[in-house]
Enzyme design. Sequence first.
Site, PDB file in Angstrom:
ATOM      1  N   ARG A   1       4.606  -0.227   2.209  1.00  0.00           N
ATOM      2  CA  ARG A   1       5.442   0.323   3.288  1.00  0.00           C
ATOM      3  C   ARG A   1       4.586   0.946   4.401  1.00  0.00           C
ATOM      4  NH1 ARG A   1       5.881   3.535  -1.193  1.00  0.00           N
ATOM      5  NH2 ARG A   1       5.271   5.733  -1.008  1.00  0.00           N
ATOM      6  N   TYR A   2       3.304   1.167   4.125  1.00  0.00           N
ATOM      7  CA  TYR A   2       2.417   1.761   5.132  1.00  0.00           C
ATOM      8  C   TYR A   2       1.576   0.722   5.876  1.00  0.00           C
ATOM      9  CZ  TYR A   2       3.445   6.035   2.522  1.00  0.00           C
ATOM     10  OH  TYR A   2       4.080   7.067   1.889  1.00  0.00           O
TER      11      TYR A   2
END
Length: 269
Positions: free
Chosen positions: A82-83
């Site tokens: 997600r990063y």
Amino acid sequence: GLKPVHRRILFAMHKGGYDWSKQFRKSARIVGDVIGKYHPHGDQSVYDALVRMVQDFSMSLPLIEGQGNFGSVDGDPAAAMRYTETRLSKVSQFLIDDIDKNTVDFKSNYDETEKEPSVLPAQFPNLLVNGAGGIAVGMATSIPPHNAVELCTALLHLLKTPRAQTEELVELIPGPDFPTGGIIVEPHESIVDAYATGRGGFRLRARWCTEDLGRGKYQIVVTEIPYQVQKVRLVEKVADLMESKKLSWLADVIDESTEDIRLIFVPRA
């Protein structure tokens, strides 16, 4: 030279329009596309495969560009999907170009709602450029990476002289070319035999030099380490040998690495 998961990741990114000329997109979105359409397996296994295709210390020609933390040569893990952000690298275009022009066979995906390619119409020998390793039923393989320019030179030679012998090709491709560098210490005859028979090994040694510190003092600097050796583990092993008095001549080992590898070995005298 691609496993199904790698092929599906590249194809899903191509279909999604995540090309090298476009903006980076969240890795989680790409992983979602892959497991939803083509690869019904765990998201972490898909993300691990994607991460490896970003790492320039794992692949000679990384097939995906990344923004964010994708791990290090020390063995650090990548940040969560997600990063991080990814897109296809420029070289991947040569694996996928013309896929819409009826160049390769397509097959149905797992639920027969989509079509996926059985192979990619690669314009360069990715299997030999980036290498491959894996275990199948009753057999295993480990193909080392090679220099892309040397491979293309050898391929041009093969087109002109299709009956070229292994010895001729080894003149053009002297041996593997690993992303992390190092020096192959294998005799020439062993390399020829490994290519001719498909069985053999390539012993690698770190590349080092000495730096003169003046007044008779010097230090040893390692600038390249063998492929798939974690730098932290290497330093730990040397420290263990120092503690057990097996490296009596060595006073200290210092890791000064930044983007480039730089290990300092300080002798006692």
